[in-house]
Every structure is written in C-alpha cells, then in structure tokens.
Design a protein around this motif. Structure first.
Motif, short mmCIF file in Angstrom:
data_model
loop_
_atom_site.label_atom_id
_atom_site.label_comp_id
_atom_site.label_asym_id
_atom_site.label_seq_id
_atom_site.Cartn_x
_atom_site.Cartn_y
_atom_site.Cartn_z
N SER A 1 -18.35 -7.52 -45.33
CA SER A 1 -19.01 -6.26 -46.80
C SER A 1 -18.77 -4.86 -46.67
CB SER A 1 -20.53 -7.85 -46.55
OG SER A 1 -20.77 -6.86 -44.85
N HIS A 2 -19.62 -4.92 -47.70
CA HIS A 2 -20.04 -3.06 -47.76
C HIS A 2 -20.92 -3.00 -46.43
CE1 HIS A 2 -16.51 -2.33 -50.46
NE2 HIS A 2 -16.52 -3.64 -51.43
N LEU B 1 -19.63 -2.30 -42.99
CA LEU B 1 -18.81 -1.27 -43.13
C LEU B 1 -19.65 -0.56 -42.84
CD1 LEU B 1 -15.68 -1.14 -45.17
CD2 LEU B 1 -17.41 0.73 -45.09
N SER C 1 -12.93 -3.14 -46.62
CA SER C 1 -13.38 -4.66 -46.20
C SER C 1 -12.51 -5.26 -46.93
CB SER C 1 -14.37 -4.33 -47.07
OG SER C 1 -15.32 -5.41 -47.38
#
Length: 229
Positions: A60-61, A64, A105
C-alpha cells in the motif's frame, strides 16, 4: 490434425546457491499499529548487511509513506521513493548508483529488470492481499459468492500468490546474480494458506536466522572481491 510438440526448459538459475529466502522471527501481526516501526528497524539492519542495493516493496502507498518517513535521515545509502520521479527515471538512477534503496508499491512488483550487484536484496512488507475496500474486488467477491464459490480461496489467495511470485522475481534476473529475499509478514508461516505462497516460489535456500543472512552477504562480498582481483 498433427499432434502438438511440447518442450520444457528448466530455469537457468541455481536458486539454492544464488538466493536466500529469509522470514524473520519476532515480527508482529501486520494489523498491529507498530508493525511499520518493526519493519523499518529490521530494514535498517538488513540494509546495512546488503550495503543498500535493495528494493523495499509495499502492498500500500500508506505503508510506503510510513516507511519512507521512518527511514529518512537514518539510512546511510541513497533512498528513492515511488512518486518522487517517473518510474523509468528511478530505476535508471538505481542502476547507476549501485548502492541505492528504492521504495516502491504496486507498479514495482513486476516488469522491473535490474541485473547485477545493484539489486541484491528484496524486502517485502506484507503478503500482497488486495484491499477488501476496493470496489472492483468487492464486486468480484460478491459474484463468486452468488455462484457458490469461496472468494478468499478462489480469488484473493490466488491473486496474492501471483503477486508475491512477481515481487520475488525482481531479485534473481541473471545466472550471476546473488541476493536475499525477505518476506516480513509472519502470516506466511502461521496461517494454513501460507503453504500456497511457499509452494509457488523458486527453490531458494530458506532461513529464519539473521546470522545466516549476514553470512550470505559476507560470502557474496568475498566473491566480489576475488572476482575483482
């Protein structure tokens, strides 16, 4: 009609010698609030062994961004983060620097080819299950239920297995490559579905001991020094 001719070619890679797969001990469940902190601390230790030269792949961002914040100013190697530049530019800089750490990602889990010593470690934060809040995933799961299927078994798990296999595939791209694959998610060994992931990956040597990871990188550094002599 003529019968089809078939052939099979085995992989040219000697995964047992070229790669080590590490599943760390002591990681909490990825749903806990402090999972990102544990991941970052382990990442710093591993990156000191690999001397940078790593992809950190996230599901997932949000994860990240959290890792980028936790690693910023603590990492002694150049750090590149998805979203700060076009993907092709980040990959090109990663190759040229030779000791960089790239945080990526979804789009970095496949279609990225970095051969040689510049990429010697791939660290994956979680098993890549798609977010259940995704409306497309929800629609597919609803359709499966209506047909009497099991959405997790029939769709979510197979898709995650393919995604992990693609992410792991970033590591060994050449017969001369060597590297360590790290899957931090403890569910890999604690849940019954972990076997689906374990059986899908190349036959790498496996360990749960950090000292074996350290020894692997030390041996690789010795081999590099001998080849340069």
């Amino acid at each position: 009609a003529e019968e089809a001719r078939t052939a099979r070619w085995d992989s040219p890679f000697d995964y047992q010698k070229q790669a080590l797969w590490y599943v760390p001990r002591g990681m909490p469940d990825p749903t806990t609030a402090d999972y990102g902190t544990h991941f970052a601390e382990l990442g710093l230790e591993l990156l000191s062994m690999s001397r940078g030269r790593a992809f950190l792949l996230f599901t997932s961002h949000r994860a990240l961004r959290e890792a980028a914040t936790l690693l910023d100013s603590r990492l002694e190697y150049p750090m590149m983060v998805q979203g700060t530049a076009p993907r092709a530019e980040l990959i090109d800089r990663f190759r040229r620097l030779g000791n960089a750490v790239l945080l990526g990602s979804t789009s970095f889990w496949e279609g990225v080819d970095v051969r040689g010593d510049a990429l010697s470690c791939v660290i994956i934060d979680r098993l890549p299950f798609a977010s259940p809040s995704d409306p497309i995933l929800q629609a597919r799961m609803d359709a499966l239920r209506k047909r009497g299927g099991n959405p997790f078994r029939d769709y979510q798990l197979p898709q995650a297995v393919i995604a992990l296999k693609q992410g792991a595939g970033r590591l060994i791209r050449d017969a001369a490559d060597r590297g360590v694959l790290v899957v931090c998610d403890p569910r890999l060994l604690r849940r019954s579905y972990g076997h689906a992931f374990l059986n899908s990956l190349p036959p790498m040597a496996r360990t749960r001991e950090l000292d074996e990871v350290r020894a692997f990188f030390a041996d690789a550094a010795t081999d590099d020094a001998l080849s340069d002599a």
